[in-house]
Motif scaffolding. Structure first.
Motif, PDB file in Angstrom:
ATOM      1  N   PHE A 276      68.850   2.833  32.914  1.00 19.97           N
ATOM      2  CA  PHE A 276      68.248   4.064  32.436  1.00 19.97           C
ATOM      3  C   PHE A 276      69.102   5.110  31.496  1.00 19.97           C
ATOM      4  CE2 PHE A 276      65.855   3.498  36.692  1.00 19.97           C
ATOM      5  CZ  PHE A 276      65.150   2.480  35.816  1.00 19.97           C
ATOM      6  N   ASP A 277      70.264   5.218  31.878  1.00 20.69           N
ATOM      7  CA  ASP A 277      71.426   6.023  31.311  1.00 20.69           C
ATOM      8  C   ASP A 277      71.381   5.472  29.724  1.00 20.69           C
ATOM      9  OD1 ASP A 277      71.748   7.743  33.404  1.00 20.69           O
ATOM     10  OD2 ASP A 277      73.579   6.568  33.846  1.00 20.69           O
ATOM     11  N   ASP A 278      71.647   4.283  29.741  1.00 19.50           N
ATOM     12  CA  ASP A 278      71.728   3.658  28.260  1.00 19.50           C
ATOM     13  C   ASP A 278      70.355   4.026  27.270  1.00 19.50           C
ATOM     14  OD1 ASP A 278      74.056   2.846  29.216  1.00 19.50           O
ATOM     15  OD2 ASP A 278      73.451   0.594  29.431  1.00 19.50           O
ATOM     16  N   ILE A 279      69.360   3.732  28.155  1.00 19.74           N
ATOM     17  CA  ILE A 279      68.094   4.161  27.025  1.00 19.74           C
ATOM     18  C   ILE A 279      68.173   5.211  26.681  1.00 19.74           C
ATOM     19  CG2 ILE A 279      65.496   4.037  27.262  1.00 19.74           C
ATOM     20  CD1 ILE A 279      65.541   1.417  29.040  1.00 19.74           C
ATOM     21  N   ILE A 280      68.316   6.545  27.878  1.00 21.93           N
ATOM     22  CA  ILE A 280      68.128   7.866  27.306  1.00 21.93           C
ATOM     23  C   ILE A 280      69.109   8.450  26.268  1.00 21.93           C
ATOM     24  CG2 ILE A 280      68.572  10.096  28.236  1.00 21.93           C
ATOM     25  CD1 ILE A 280      67.428   8.922  31.080  1.00 21.93           C
ATOM     26  N   ASP A 281      70.468   7.646  26.469  1.00 27.73           N
ATOM     27  CA  ASP A 281      71.343   7.892  25.606  1.00 27.73           C
ATOM     28  C   ASP A 281      71.157   7.435  24.111  1.00 27.73           C
ATOM     29  OD1 ASP A 281      73.010   8.880  27.328  1.00 27.73           O
ATOM     30  OD2 ASP A 281      74.715   7.434  27.326  1.00 27.73           O
ATOM     31  N   LEU A 282      70.470   6.475  24.063  1.00 29.74           N
ATOM     32  CA  LEU A 282      69.876   5.807  22.724  1.00 29.74           C
ATOM     33  C   LEU A 282      68.954   6.606  22.221  1.00 29.74           C
ATOM     34  CD1 LEU A 282      70.585   2.038  23.819  1.00 29.74           C
ATOM     35  CD2 LEU A 282      71.549   3.124  21.648  1.00 29.74           C
ATOM     36  N   LEU A 391      60.230  -4.641  27.440  1.00 24.94           N
ATOM     37  CA  LEU A 391      61.359  -3.721  27.030  1.00 24.94           C
ATOM     38  C   LEU A 391      60.586  -2.646  26.229  1.00 24.94           C
ATOM     39  CD1 LEU A 391      63.807  -6.381  25.720  1.00 24.94           C
ATOM     40  CD2 LEU A 391      63.875  -5.048  27.705  1.00 24.94           C
ATOM     41  N   ILE A 392      59.412  -2.942  25.636  1.00 19.21           N
ATOM     42  CA  ILE A 392      59.017  -2.064  24.664  1.00 19.21           C
ATOM     43  C   ILE A 392      58.191  -0.886  25.545  1.00 19.21           C
ATOM     44  CG2 ILE A 392      56.821  -3.187  24.244  1.00 19.21           C
ATOM     45  CD1 ILE A 392      57.117  -1.991  21.333  1.00 19.21           C
ATOM     46  N   THR A 393      57.547  -1.680  26.899  1.00 21.24           N
ATOM     47  CA  THR A 393      56.798  -0.729  27.673  1.00 21.24           C
ATOM     48  C   THR A 393      57.723   0.284  28.497  1.00 21.24           C
ATOM     49  OG1 THR A 393      55.257  -2.494  27.796  1.00 21.24           O
ATOM     50  CG2 THR A 393      55.104  -0.824  29.612  1.00 21.24           C
ATOM     51  N   LEU A 394      58.924  -0.304  28.928  1.00 22.15           N
ATOM     52  CA  LEU A 394      59.778   0.519  29.517  1.00 22.15           C
ATOM     53  C   LEU A 394      60.322   1.773  28.771  1.00 22.15           C
ATOM     54  CD1 LEU A 394      61.646   1.069  31.823  1.00 22.15           C
ATOM     55  CD2 LEU A 394      63.192  -0.577  31.018  1.00 22.15           C
ATOM     56  N   ILE A 395      60.672   1.242  27.524  1.00 17.54           N
ATOM     57  CA  ILE A 395      61.339   2.221  26.539  1.00 17.54           C
ATOM     58  C   ILE A 395      60.299   3.331  26.098  1.00 17.54           C
ATOM     59  CG2 ILE A 395      62.031   2.569  24.245  1.00 17.54           C
ATOM     60  CD1 ILE A 395      63.327  -0.158  24.423  1.00 17.54           C
ATOM     61  N   ARG A 396      59.159   2.952  26.039  1.00 14.76           N
ATOM     62  CA  ARG A 396      58.089   3.961  25.779  1.00 14.76           C
ATOM     63  C   ARG A 396      57.857   4.901  26.839  1.00 14.76           C
ATOM     64  NH1 ARG A 396      57.738   4.089  20.507  1.00 14.76           N
ATOM     65  NH2 ARG A 396      56.236   2.799  19.381  1.00 14.76           N
ATOM     66  N   HIS A 397      57.944   4.236  28.026  1.00 12.51           N
ATOM     67  CA  HIS A 397      57.763   5.301  29.252  1.00 12.51           C
ATOM     68  C   HIS A 397      58.666   6.161  29.303  1.00 12.51           C
ATOM     69  CE1 HIS A 397      56.337   6.249  33.388  1.00 12.51           C
ATOM     70  NE2 HIS A 397      57.647   6.246  33.607  1.00 12.51           N
ATOM     71  N   ILE A 398      59.892   5.757  29.254  1.00 13.66           N
ATOM     72  CA  ILE A 398      61.291   6.509  29.441  1.00 13.66           C
ATOM     73  C   ILE A 398      61.265   7.733  28.394  1.00 13.66           C
ATOM     74  CG2 ILE A 398      63.736   6.659  29.459  1.00 13.66           C
ATOM     75  CD1 ILE A 398      63.770   4.182  30.861  1.00 13.66           C
ATOM     76  N   GLU A 399      60.956   7.171  27.078  1.00 14.04           N
ATOM     77  CA  GLU A 399      60.883   8.215  26.045  1.00 14.04           C
ATOM     78  C   GLU A 399      59.733   9.304  26.382  1.00 14.04           C
ATOM     79  OE1 GLU A 399      59.321   6.586  22.170  1.00 14.04           O
ATOM     80  OE2 GLU A 399      60.285   8.140  20.909  1.00 14.04           O
ATOM     81  N   ALA A 400      58.614   9.010  26.978  1.00 13.98           N
ATOM     82  CA  ALA A 400      57.490   9.954  27.254  1.00 13.98           C
ATOM     83  C   ALA A 400      58.151  10.850  28.366  1.00 13.98           C
ATOM     84  CB  ALA A 400      56.257   9.128  27.637  1.00 13.98           C
ATOM     85  N   ARG A 401      58.832  10.615  29.242  1.00 15.57           N
ATOM     86  CA  ARG A 401      59.266  11.255  30.170  1.00 15.57           C
ATOM     87  C   ARG A 401      60.415  12.331  29.940  1.00 15.57           C
ATOM     88  NH1 ARG A 401      56.140  11.613  34.570  1.00 15.57           N
ATOM     89  NH2 ARG A 401      55.796   9.689  35.898  1.00 15.57           N
ATOM     90  N   VAL A 402      61.009  11.676  29.012  1.00 12.35           N
ATOM     91  CA  VAL A 402      62.306  12.643  28.474  1.00 12.35           C
ATOM     92  C   VAL A 402      61.751  13.603  27.622  1.00 12.35           C
ATOM     93  CG1 VAL A 402      64.311  12.369  27.058  1.00 12.35           C
ATOM     94  CG2 VAL A 402      64.018  10.668  28.933  1.00 12.35           C
ATOM     95  N   ARG A 403      60.775  13.111  26.755  1.00 12.22           N
ATOM     96  CA  ARG A 403      60.224  14.197  25.881  1.00 12.22           C
ATOM     97  C   ARG A 403      59.580  15.271  26.553  1.00 12.22           C
ATOM     98  NH1 ARG A 403      59.618  13.258  20.414  1.00 12.22           N
ATOM     99  NH2 ARG A 403      59.679  10.912  19.986  1.00 12.22           N
ATOM    100  N   ALA A 405      60.335  16.165  29.698  1.00 10.73           N
ATOM    101  CA  ALA A 405      61.179  17.015  30.398  1.00 10.73           C
ATOM    102  C   ALA A 405      62.069  18.009  29.483  1.00 10.73           C
ATOM    103  CB  ALA A 405      62.325  16.056  31.062  1.00 10.73           C
ATOM    104  N   LEU A 406      62.208  17.469  28.191  1.00  9.62           N
ATOM    105  CA  LEU A 406      62.899  18.489  26.987  1.00  9.62           C
ATOM    106  C   LEU A 406      61.935  19.611  26.669  1.00  9.62           C
ATOM    107  CD1 LEU A 406      64.956  15.680  25.249  1.00  9.62           C
ATOM    108  CD2 LEU A 406      65.747  17.499  27.009  1.00  9.62           C
TER     109      LEU A 406
END
Ligand code: SF4
Length: 412
Positions: A276-282, A391-403, A405-406
């Motif tokens: 998760f840290d790696d995906i968020i950093d990227l 991979l695409i589903t996980l990345i999209r989900h994390i992207e939405a959560r991070v957006r 949160a920001l």
């Protein structure tokens, strides 16, 4: 003894991409240069005291471990250090990591582990910064091993797949007895005040049959500074468990998303989760050194117990002989390996991706997924990951959560 390639009717490493088709001369002509190795996985013992049913070393396509000496001799270890030192000097590498690995590395016993750790520090430390680690199944972890690790500053990573039921589903010994209780006892030694700083983290291979939150919480209870969740190895020819190649189902993304939400929405920071840290950093524009995500060059070499240099071990899950590199008659094998298409393919970022990945909107974050998961017996390694949909589903989900949160409070 010379190892015999196991014929499974699959192409040899020389007949598929990258060995066939990667234009190394063209890359060099355009000014690309390989990067020297910085991480060395040293197989100090080639056998294991567990018989985990998903193990890529013992249970998958490549059975070359049968031909390897059980233990790396001190002489072979010293020669390997000489090879690494020479490579480090030539390229003025500022820092290297050596990971004692197996099989199960602690099977070498206390005295040999002490010898290896001391020799690594004495030979390499005058010329570069050295980080030492050991990746163990934890069964043999005792206070004496930890005293040795403390003396030579060897960080300890432990493989464990969750709670007792989840772990023991796969991680059993040859008698069929689960390893959880013995591993938990080993980890308890790591929590002694004088050893706690050595705990690098837990490595958990995902089984989607295990409850994701229960798995995560069972690992967190052991207070690791970091957890690595690994996708089980598989590829387009031999798909991973619970996954048909090319299917639209995303069982691994679904599992990881449940863990992500539990982790990300936790009110207290509990542990780092590398994936998760790696995906968020990227996603935030950073660059990470990861074999699973992103496009950063992989600079890792494996040294077997007989001293042979090989590519990353997980390739053994693809086909017999997949990790093999040509043995040079003269010269430093590490220097010469930098000319090998199989090594170069892992250092050229997007240039190694399939057409589908090149057009993918999450390419920069995903990076085509783990190289090993791209393999197909038909055309080698220039494919999407067999985990693409996950991979695409996980990345999209994390992207939405991070957006979310920001987003400034009140901004919807
Ligand atoms: S999500 Fe799929 S297509 Fe996109 S980069 Fe990853 S493996 Fe390639």
């Amino acid at each position: 003894m010379e190892s015999t390639p196991v014929s499974l009717g699959l192409p040899s490493i020389r007949e598929s991409w990258p060995a066939a088709g990667l234009d190394v001369d063209g890359l060099r002509h355009r000014g690309w240069e390989p990067l020297p190795f910085t991480e060395f996985v040293i197989k100090i013992h080639s056998r294991c005291n567990l018989a985990c049913d998903y193990c890529y070393v013992y249970e998958m396509a490549d059975q070359s471990w049968r031909d390897q000496p059980k233990t790396m001799s001190r002489k072979v270890f010293d020669e390997a250090l000489g090879m690494i030192a020479d490579h480090v000097r030539r390229f003025r590498t500022p820092a290297v990591t050596l990971v004692f690995h197996g099989g199960e590395p602690l099977l070498v016993g206390h005295r040999d582990l002490e010898y290896f750790a001391r020799a690594a520090r004495e030979i390499l430390e005058p010329i570069t910064t050295v980080r030492l680690g050991v990746q163990t199944n934890g069964v043999l972890l005792d206070p004496e091993f930890l005293r040795i690790c403390a003396r030579w500053n060897v960080y300890v990573g432990v493989s464990l797949d969750g709670d007792e039921t989840g772990n023991d589903r796969h991680r059993r010994d040859r008698r069929g007895i689960g390893s959880y209780a013995r591993v938990a006892a080993g980890i308890a030694h790591l929590h002694a005040d004088e050893h706690r700083r050595l705990f690098a983290g837990l490595l958990c291979t995902i089984d989607v049959a295990n409850d994701p939150v229960r798995t995560y919480e069972a690992l967190v209870e052991l207070r690791p500074p970091a957890i690595d969740f690994l996708l089980p190895h598989g590829n387009w020819t031999t798909p991973p468990p619970a996954k048909a190649a090319g299917s639209a189902g995303t069982p691994y993304a679904d599992w990881l998303i449940t863990v992500f939400d539990r982790w990300f929405l936790s009110t207290e920071p509990e542990t780092r989760v590398r994936i998760f840290d790696d995906i968020i950093d990227l996603l935030l524009g950073g660059s990470v050194s990861s074999e699973t995500f992103g496009l950063a060059p992989v600079r890792l070499a494996v040294i077997e117990t007989d001293g042979t240099l090989e590519q990353v071990d997980e390739l053994k899950s693809a086909f017999a002989g997949a990790t093999r590199l040509p043995v040079p008659e003269a010269g430093n094998p590490l220097d010469l390996a930098l000319r090998e298409p199989a090594i170069i393919a892992r250092q050229i970022g997007a240039a190694a991706l399939s057409d589908a990945c090149l057009e993918c909107p999450v390419q920069i974050v995903c990076g085509g997924g783990h190289y090993v998961h791209r393999y197909s017996a038909g055309n080698g390694f220039r494919n999407r990951s067999v985990y693409c949909a996950d991979l695409i589903t996980l990345i999209r989900h994390i992207e939405a959560r991070v957006r979310a949160a920001l987003r400034p409070a009140g901004d919807h």
